[in-house]
Design a protein around this motif. Structure first.
Motif, PDB file in Angstrom:
ATOM      1  N   THR A   1       0.831  -1.201   0.000  1.00 35.55           N
ATOM      2  CA  THR A   1       0.000   0.000   0.000  1.00 35.55           C
ATOM      3  C   THR A   1       0.863   1.247   0.000  1.00 35.55           C
ATOM      4  O   THR A   1       0.369   2.349  -0.160  1.00 35.55           O
ATOM      5  CB  THR A   1      -0.948   0.043   1.224  1.00 35.55           C
ATOM      6  OG1 THR A   1      -0.168  -0.178   2.395  1.00 35.55           O
ATOM      7  CG2 THR A   1      -2.037  -1.000   1.127  1.00 35.55           C
ATOM      8  N   CYS A   2       2.199   1.061   0.195  1.00 33.23           N
ATOM      9  CA  CYS A   2       3.055   2.256   0.232  1.00 33.23           C
ATOM     10  C   CYS A   2       3.802   2.449  -1.084  1.00 33.23           C
ATOM     11  O   CYS A   2       4.539   3.410  -1.252  1.00 33.23           O
ATOM     12  CB  CYS A   2       4.052   2.180   1.382  1.00 33.23           C
ATOM     13  SG  CYS A   2       5.419   1.046   1.088  1.00 33.23           S
ATOM     14  N   GLY A   3       3.608   1.517  -2.030  1.00 30.55           N
ATOM     15  CA  GLY A   3       4.235   1.676  -3.344  1.00 30.55           C
ATOM     16  C   GLY A   3       5.739   1.491  -3.324  1.00 30.55           C
ATOM     17  O   GLY A   3       6.441   2.042  -4.159  1.00 30.55           O
TER      18      GLY A   3
ATOM     19  N   THR B   1       7.176   1.362   4.050  1.00 32.45           N
ATOM     20  CA  THR B   1       6.411   1.719   5.248  1.00 32.45           C
ATOM     21  C   THR B   1       5.245   0.775   5.532  1.00 32.45           C
ATOM     22  O   THR B   1       4.790   0.699   6.659  1.00 32.45           O
ATOM     23  CB  THR B   1       5.851   3.152   5.139  1.00 32.45           C
ATOM     24  OG1 THR B   1       5.105   3.249   3.927  1.00 32.45           O
ATOM     25  CG2 THR B   1       6.955   4.184   5.121  1.00 32.45           C
ATOM     26  N   CYS B   2       4.747   0.058   4.523  1.00 36.39           N
ATOM     27  CA  CYS B   2       3.535  -0.734   4.773  1.00 36.39           C
ATOM     28  C   CYS B   2       3.850  -2.155   5.262  1.00 36.39           C
ATOM     29  O   CYS B   2       3.018  -2.803   5.874  1.00 36.39           O
ATOM     30  CB  CYS B   2       2.663  -0.785   3.525  1.00 36.39           C
ATOM     31  SG  CYS B   2       3.355  -1.785   2.190  1.00 36.39           S
ATOM     32  N   LYS B   3       5.018  -2.645   4.975  1.00 39.98           N
ATOM     33  CA  LYS B   3       5.474  -3.994   5.350  1.00 39.98           C
ATOM     34  C   LYS B   3       4.559  -5.083   4.800  1.00 39.98           C
ATOM     35  O   LYS B   3       4.402  -6.140   5.392  1.00 39.98           O
ATOM     36  CB  LYS B   3       5.616  -4.122   6.871  1.00 39.98           C
ATOM     37  CG  LYS B   3       6.583  -3.100   7.463  1.00 39.98           C
ATOM     38  CD  LYS B   3       6.899  -3.386   8.900  1.00 39.98           C
ATOM     39  CE  LYS B   3       7.808  -2.348   9.516  1.00 39.98           C
ATOM     40  NZ  LYS B   3       7.216  -1.022   9.668  1.00 39.98           N
ATOM     41  N   LYS B   4       3.934  -4.800   3.678  1.00 39.88           N
ATOM     42  CA  LYS B   4       3.042  -5.784   3.061  1.00 39.88           C
ATOM     43  C   LYS B   4       3.697  -6.552   1.915  1.00 39.88           C
ATOM     44  O   LYS B   4       3.155  -7.525   1.436  1.00 39.88           O
ATOM     45  CB  LYS B   4       1.787  -5.075   2.515  1.00 39.88           C
ATOM     46  CG  LYS B   4       0.865  -4.520   3.575  1.00 39.88           C
ATOM     47  CD  LYS B   4      -0.382  -3.954   2.936  1.00 39.88           C
ATOM     48  CE  LYS B   4      -1.244  -3.192   3.914  1.00 39.88           C
ATOM     49  NZ  LYS B   4      -1.680  -3.984   5.065  1.00 39.88           N
ATOM     50  N   CYS B   5       4.869  -6.097   1.466  1.00 47.39           N
ATOM     51  CA  CYS B   5       5.459  -6.680   0.256  1.00 47.39           C
ATOM     52  C   CYS B   5       6.271  -7.929   0.606  1.00 47.39           C
ATOM     53  O   CYS B   5       7.410  -8.076   0.185  1.00 47.39           O
ATOM     54  CB  CYS B   5       6.327  -5.639  -0.450  1.00 47.39           C
ATOM     55  SG  CYS B   5       7.657  -5.001   0.587  1.00 47.39           S
ATOM     56  N   ARG B   6       5.639  -8.856   1.332  1.00 43.64           N
ATOM     57  CA  ARG B   6       6.344 -10.053   1.823  1.00 43.64           C
ATOM     58  C   ARG B   6       6.563 -11.041   0.685  1.00 43.64           C
ATOM     59  O   ARG B   6       5.622 -11.391  -0.026  1.00 43.64           O
ATOM     60  CB  ARG B   6       5.509 -10.719   2.917  1.00 43.64           C
ATOM     61  CG  ARG B   6       5.270  -9.833   4.124  1.00 43.64           C
ATOM     62  CD  ARG B   6       4.088 -10.344   4.934  1.00 43.64           C
ATOM     63  NE  ARG B   6       4.326 -11.676   5.464  1.00 43.64           N
ATOM     64  CZ  ARG B   6       4.766 -11.932   6.693  1.00 43.64           C
ATOM     65  NH1 ARG B   6       4.990 -10.935   7.521  1.00 43.64           N
ATOM     66  NH2 ARG B   6       4.951 -13.174   7.089  1.00 43.64           N
TER      67      ARG B   6
ATOM     68  N   ALA C   1      10.019  -7.260  -0.197  1.00 41.62           N
ATOM     69  CA  ALA C   1      10.528  -7.196  -1.580  1.00 41.62           C
ATOM     70  C   ALA C   1      11.110  -5.823  -1.911  1.00 41.62           C
ATOM     71  O   ALA C   1      12.062  -5.719  -2.681  1.00 41.62           O
ATOM     72  CB  ALA C   1       9.399  -7.518  -2.558  1.00 41.62           C
ATOM     73  N   CYS C   2      10.557  -4.766  -1.293  1.00 39.23           N
ATOM     74  CA  CYS C   2      11.050  -3.426  -1.655  1.00 39.23           C
ATOM     75  C   CYS C   2      12.390  -3.124  -0.993  1.00 39.23           C
ATOM     76  O   CYS C   2      13.021  -2.113  -1.303  1.00 39.23           O
ATOM     77  CB  CYS C   2      10.017  -2.352  -1.320  1.00 39.23           C
ATOM     78  SG  CYS C   2       9.799  -2.059   0.431  1.00 39.23           S
ATOM     79  N   ARG C   3      12.831  -3.980  -0.050  1.00 45.62           N
ATOM     80  CA  ARG C   3      14.132  -3.754   0.610  1.00 45.62           C
ATOM     81  C   ARG C   3      15.228  -4.638   0.028  1.00 45.62           C
ATOM     82  O   ARG C   3      16.389  -4.491   0.402  1.00 45.62           O
ATOM     83  CB  ARG C   3      14.030  -4.029   2.126  1.00 45.62           C
ATOM     84  CG  ARG C   3      13.056  -3.156   2.886  1.00 45.62           C
ATOM     85  CD  ARG C   3      13.446  -1.703   2.853  1.00 45.62           C
ATOM     86  NE  ARG C   3      12.602  -0.976   1.910  1.00 45.62           N
ATOM     87  CZ  ARG C   3      12.711   0.311   1.647  1.00 45.62           C
ATOM     88  NH1 ARG C   3      13.627   1.022   2.229  1.00 45.62           N
ATOM     89  NH2 ARG C   3      11.927   0.895   0.761  1.00 45.62           N
TER      90      ARG C   3
END
Ligand code: FES
Length: 638
Positions: A65-67, A71-76, A106-108
């Motif tokens: 949700t943070c693109g 910050t959203c920690k959803k990109c697991r 994934a974003c990290r």
């Protein structure tokens, strides 16, 4: 030797190599292989690209949700094979067992090695927008806003004002503008410590009172030599809110870049005037679109500018003179730290400007933006991109290699140098259809025919060639031959003084050729010169790649002229390769689309920069065979 799956390879070239030039292969940038499960999709990206970006770039949706801002920690995602060290944020998002099992955000993950990754099903839908030539872009603008409700300071809590704000943004590593320090104390106290932090890239550019998160805008400019187009975008949704275009106010200094450079060479004071006129044009468009959408210009946080090298240099106050004389040197390929204010724009005072990089003096940022929008570097099909204008830019290639060149087409397509030519404005004949019995005209606007624009010129000449009233050498046939070939059109084939002409629309008294709209023998020659320059360009690129015209899967006609050009007639004249007509498509205003993509997605912006390394420029002007090749291309296809 085999080419890798999903790519086409120029015959005779090693896999992954660019086309050989003078026997020397181009060494491509290093890539890593990423394999996504359960989609079973494999992609190759430059090292350092995050898993999140690589996936979204290739249409694989990862929850967020943070693109991708962390910050959203959803990109697991779960790394199944390969090395991906855990980031500090991973340690906060996952348990030690999960980390050991390979779970990462994934974003990290900045990819440094080949990886096989499992992507869980989506829980939320990432925000995406369709831009460019059918491109889906997952929203991740550089500009973002965060609403913060902060604790008031006390004797027990003596953080500075800026420390207090930055503590609320602890997932970001930010630099702070001096302008923020000048106002932050006053804003915090006036707003009871309920503020919005405005961040662009890694810079905190403002702290605003209250919650202003719904106001996040950007402007994409297509800075053309003739026309400038501006699109206001809502950066939080990707929605275009308003569009406006106008003729460049630099027009009095000449219709093309060479005459504008010449003006500066002859009168140094012209430089400031031209820069000022560029700023006036951009400012007027900004006011217009902001008024249309009822948006405060101060809420515009970023702009993107796609223009050719000369227009970009002048707009930024950089002397373009070296671009106009051999060896055609630019001051820079890219412009790292530019503010919207440097373009004279009265938007947010710290708003950034993304300026598209140029490949060369005559393949500029507008083409970089166009390539980004068309996705040529990501498509395994070999495609030919042609932006037709006074200077015609041509790019050939696919996801494995790209070649670019510029061909001096001259002003015929702009209506200049054509006796009855005019720009594509009200009154311009834009479509001409012809049969042996008569002709039909389509005129722009609700107006009487006043002249012939580029697309009408191409139609008229293609019609005459198709009927045989123009022979392949470009000569109008005799009146006697015309009466036999096309009796309904023969009376239009006449003379004005010594010159043969074909009348498209009679005006004035019967038989008054001079005041009518006509096509002269010299006009046909102008078009032949333009088409020969362009055809020489793409023929040389095909030769460099070791390909035949039939290897081209799609031709993209770009730019305002290309969008209106009839594909069938472009083929008929040999302006584009002789391919099935459905393979020739209009790509629209791709420069403007590329500018929008750069505003909506940091990944796409990085993709535009990467293009600079992926494209090899082929110079035509120093080729000893250019003139012979040009002459070969002068005739129309029989
Ligand atoms: S995309 Fe939101 S934390 Fe990675």
């Amino acid at each position: 030797m085999t080419s890798r799956p999903g790519t086409e390879q120029a015959p005779g070239l090693p896999p992954d190599a660019g086309p050989a030039a003078n026997g020397a292969a181009i060494i491509p940038p290093l890539r890593v292989d990423l394999h996504f499960e359960p989609a079973g999709t494999s992609v190759r990206v430059p090292p350092g690209v995050t898993l999140f970006d690589a996936a979204s770039w290739n249409g694989i949706a990862i929850d967020s949700t943070c693109g991708g801002h962390g910050t959203c920690k959803k990109c697991r995602v779960k790394v199944l094979d390969g090395s991906a060290p855990a980031s500090p944020l991973d340690a906060r998002a996952f348990s030690p067992d999960e980390l050991r099992a390979g779970w990462r955000l994934a974003c990290r993950v900045q990819t440094q090695a080949d990886l096989r990754v499992e992507v869980p099903p989506l829980v939320t839908r990432p925000k995406a927008a369709t831009v460019g030539v059918g491109r889906q872009v997952i929203l991740r603008p550089a500009a973002q806003k965060r609403y913060l409700e902060l604790d008031e300071p006390s004797l027990a809590d003596q953080q500075t004002d800026i420390e207090r704000v930055l503590a609320g943004l602890d997932d970001l590593e930010l630099r702070v503008d001096l302008a923020v320090l000048r106002s932050v104390g006053r804003v915090l106290r006036a707003a009871d410590y309920k503020v919005t932090a405005v961040v662009v890239d890694e810079v905190l550019i403002a702290v605003q009172a209250g919650d202003t998160t719904s106001r996040l805008y950007g402007i994409a400019f297509d800075l053309g030599t003739t026309t400038v187009v501006a699109t206001l975008l809502d950066l939080s949704t990707g929605t275009p809110l308003a569009v406006a275009s106008m003729l460049s106010k630099q027009q009095p200094f000449g219709a093309d870049v060479i005459t504008r450079i010449s003006s500066i060479m002859m009168d140094p004071a012209a430089m400031d005037r031209l820069t000022g006129l560029a700023h006036d044009t951009l400012r007027e468009l900004t006011s217009d679109i902001c008024a249309q959408a009822v948006v405060d210009p101060a809420d515009v946080l970023e702009v993107a500018v796609a223009g050719n090298a000369t227009m970009t240099h002048i707009a930024l106050g950089i002397d373009p003179e070296p671009l106009g004389v051999a060896p055609f040197i630019m001051s820079t390929r890219h412009f790292p730290e530019v503010l919207a204010a440097d373009f004279g724009l009265a938007v947010h005072p710290r708003a950034r400007a993304v300026v598209f990089p140029s490949f060369g003096a005559y393949v500029g940022g507008d083409i970089t933006a166009g390539l980004l929008a068309s996705g040529m570097d990501r498509d395994s099909r070999t495609r030919l991109f042609i932006d037709i204008g006074t200077n015609c830019e041509i790019v050939l290639g696919n996801s494995a290699w790209l070649l670019a060149t510029a061909a001096p087409a001259g002003p015929a397509f702009e209506g200049a140098a054509i006796r009855c030519g005019m720009r594509a404005a009200d009154g311009a004949i834009e479509v001409v259809t012809m049969t042996a019995d008569g002709l039909g005209l389509k005129v722009i606007g609700d107006a009487a025919p006043a002249g012939l624009c580029g697309s009408g010129l191409v139609d008229a000449v293609a019609g005459l060639v198709g009927l045989g009233l123009l022979d392949p050498s470009g000569r109008l046939v005799s009146e006697e031959q015309a009466a036999t070939i096309a009796p309904g059109l023969a009376p239009r084939l006449t003379r004005l003084g010594q010159e043969r002409v074909f009348v498209l629309h009679w005006l004035g008294e019967a038989g008054d050729v001079e005041h009518s709209i006509y096509l002269s023998q010299r006009d046909v020659r102008e078009l032949q010169f333009a088409k020969a320059a362009i055809a020489t360009g793409w023929n040389i690129l095909l030769e460099e790649a070791g390909l035949r015209p039939s290897d081209i899967r799609q031709v993209l006609l770009a730019g305002s002229f290309g969008s209106y050009l009839s594909p069938a007639n472009a083929i008929r004249l040999g302006l584009v390769p002789d391919l099935p007509v459905l393979r020739v498509v209009s790509a629209g205003n791709v420069a403007g689309e590329g500018a929008k993509m750069a505003l909506l997605s940091l990944r796409e912006r990085a993709g535009a920069l990467a293009l600079l390394e992926e494209v090899r420029y082929v110079e035509l002007s120093d080729r000893p065979d250019f003139n012979d090749r040009f002459v070969e291309q002068l005739p129309f296809p029989a």
